[in-house]
Write a protein that holds these residues in place. Sequence first.
Motif, PDB file in Angstrom:
ATOM      1  N   GLU A 185       0.843  -1.183   0.000  1.00  0.00           N
ATOM      2  CA  GLU A 185       0.000   0.000   0.000  1.00  0.00           C
ATOM      3  C   GLU A 185       0.887   1.244   0.000  1.00  0.00           C
ATOM      4  OE1 GLU A 185      -2.811  -0.174   3.168  1.00  0.00           O
ATOM      5  OE2 GLU A 185      -3.760  -2.020   2.437  1.00  0.00           O
ATOM      6  N   SER A 206      -2.064   5.382  -6.483  1.00  0.00           N
ATOM      7  CA  SER A 206      -2.191   5.080  -5.058  1.00  0.00           C
ATOM      8  C   SER A 206      -2.802   3.697  -4.881  1.00  0.00           C
ATOM      9  CB  SER A 206      -3.057   6.122  -4.351  1.00  0.00           C
ATOM     10  OG  SER A 206      -2.422   7.383  -4.374  1.00  0.00           O
ATOM     11  N   SER A 208      -4.215   0.776  -2.148  1.00  0.00           N
ATOM     12  CA  SER A 208      -4.721   0.581  -0.793  1.00  0.00           C
ATOM     13  C   SER A 208      -5.546  -0.704  -0.733  1.00  0.00           C
ATOM     14  CB  SER A 208      -5.582   1.776  -0.366  1.00  0.00           C
ATOM     15  OG  SER A 208      -6.712   1.900  -1.224  1.00  0.00           O
ATOM     16  N   GLU A 209      -5.933  -1.082   0.484  1.00  0.00           N
ATOM     17  CA  GLU A 209      -6.814  -2.231   0.695  1.00  0.00           C
ATOM     18  C   GLU A 209      -6.320  -3.484  -0.044  1.00  0.00           C
ATOM     19  OE1 GLU A 209      -9.190  -1.979   2.887  1.00  0.00           O
ATOM     20  OE2 GLU A 209      -8.869   0.171   3.144  1.00  0.00           O
TER      21      GLU A 209
END
Length: 297
Positions: A185, A206, A208-209
């Motif tokens: 991440e 970006s 994430s998760e």
Amino acid sequence: MRYRIQKLAVCFGMGVLLACGVTAGAADLMDGFVRTSDGQGNYVIDFAEVQVTLPESWQGKYGIHLTESSAMFYHISSMKAANLEGYTSAGHMFTINFSENYDFMSYYPSYSIVGGTEEGVYYLTFPTDVQGFGDEESLQEWRELCDDMDFVKEHIVLTKGQSDGAADTGEDAGEPVKAAVQLYEGDYRESAVFWDGVLEEYYTLSISEVTDTSFEFTIWKVNGATGDAQTVFMPNTAYFENGGKTAAFYGQEYTLKFYFPDDHNALPAVTDIVVTGFAPVEGKTMVNNGVPGHEFS
């Protein structure tokens, strides 16, 4: 390795013109290869797993040179003119290649990924210098072929070995595909930021998760002077595919593919991502300099 790009007859001069406009018929010349029309006058060439569409105007003007894992399309007139002067090669338009890994991303200056299969990836390479050769008539014909290259690149597609739509996300195809890489991440910034100093603007991916089977991503355009960021691709979820070696997002308007080259000798840790399918970041390498143990200066 079996032949990924099936054998074709090379169309050259007045010899065998299978790929250049002669009606198909002889089975021994059509092993693993089908040439048809798209109904609009363009020629459709089907390899084992890749399909190429060429404009009608290319008839009789191009040849194909084959190796075990590639098919190079070239301008016949330029090649013949170069051969007459003792040169072995000219007129290169583009080459379809097959690779079992993504190492080519590190050394080819100009490439475009067609798509991945369970066994590897198909990609295109292009010449970086002028390939036209011969008299003015030959050069003009080569220029006309070059003018068609945007059309050609948009009409080279993977036809086998890769599912389409939601099937690749694992949602409708049973077990989800687990990642074969370790994605972190954080922000993967356009590589030029690290090598070219302060840029007027650049792009950031970006992540994430991150889970075993998917991750969320957002793409930003960043003002290099102020650091202000504008969202250019809203947050979405990509799913791993192709044995977990690549990932993809299938949307209504865009299909994005995520490839993980080993530019920093870090795999399975992912320090580099190449995204295709969204023009602002097409073919750019996005780099994360914060992956533990793989930071660089």
